[in-house]
Design a protein around this motif. Structure first.
Motif, PDB file in Angstrom:
ATOM      1  N   PHE A 167      69.822   6.166 -58.227  1.00 20.29           N
ATOM      2  CA  PHE A 167      69.855   4.810 -58.777  1.00 20.29           C
ATOM      3  C   PHE A 167      70.725   4.771 -60.018  1.00 20.29           C
ATOM      4  O   PHE A 167      70.565   5.598 -60.917  1.00 20.29           O
TER       5      PHE A 167
ATOM      6  N   GLU B  49      70.224  -0.426 -62.203  1.00 23.23           N
ATOM      7  CA  GLU B  49      69.110  -0.564 -61.253  1.00 23.23           C
ATOM      8  C   GLU B  49      67.822   0.008 -61.832  1.00 23.23           C
ATOM      9  O   GLU B  49      66.750  -0.579 -61.690  1.00 23.23           O
ATOM     10  N   ARG B  50      67.916   1.164 -62.490  1.00 22.86           N
ATOM     11  CA  ARG B  50      66.714   1.776 -63.075  1.00 22.86           C
ATOM     12  C   ARG B  50      66.101   0.860 -64.129  1.00 22.86           C
ATOM     13  O   ARG B  50      64.884   0.750 -64.226  1.00 22.86           O
TER      14      ARG B  50
ATOM     15  N   ALA C  80      65.083  -3.070 -62.394  1.00 21.35           N
ATOM     16  CA  ALA C  80      64.168  -3.174 -61.244  1.00 21.35           C
ATOM     17  C   ALA C  80      62.748  -3.332 -61.784  1.00 21.35           C
ATOM     18  O   ALA C  80      62.018  -2.365 -61.969  1.00 21.35           O
TER      19      ALA C  80
END
Length: 113
Positions: free
Chosen positions: A44, A48-49, A52
């Motif tokens: 990721f 995204e980390r 999310a």
């Protein structure tokens, strides 16, 4: 107004699982404790980390972390749909959705040693 790519999604008015109007907390779909691990850095990207996130009430948040380990969450339950696809989450959310906004489920008591 759109946020920065690393910003969490804006806070909704209801829990994204049970849909109750209750105080909300951020549930990181890829747990923060795993962000520095090479395995998750490869899978990721940073945006995204960090972005999310699912906004959930305290009861749903506690239930998620009682059911799953951090690795299980990152590997198998990193979306709202995946969480709601689990039978125990479905049952809990369906039950909790019938409760009023201020309702907090009792926590299991811990035995003293």
């Amino acid at each position: 107004m759109t946020g920065h790519a690393l910003s969490p999604p804006s806070r909704p008015e209801h829990c994204e699982l049970c849909r109750r109007a209750a105080p909300l907390t951020r549930h990181h779909l890829i747990p923060r404790t795993l962000h520095a691990k090479a395995r998750y850095r490869r899978r990721f990207d940073r945006a995204e980390r960090l972005s999310a996130i699912l906004w959930v009430c305290h009861a749903c948040h506690r239930h998620i972390h009682a059911l799953f380990s951090e690795r299980e969450l990152a590997d198998h339950y990193r979306s709202r749909e995946a969480l709601l696809g689990h039978p125990e989450v479905q049952t809990f959310v369906a039950w909790l959705a019938t409760k009023p906004a201020g309702f907090e489920p009792k926590r299991p008591t811990r035995r003293r040693r």
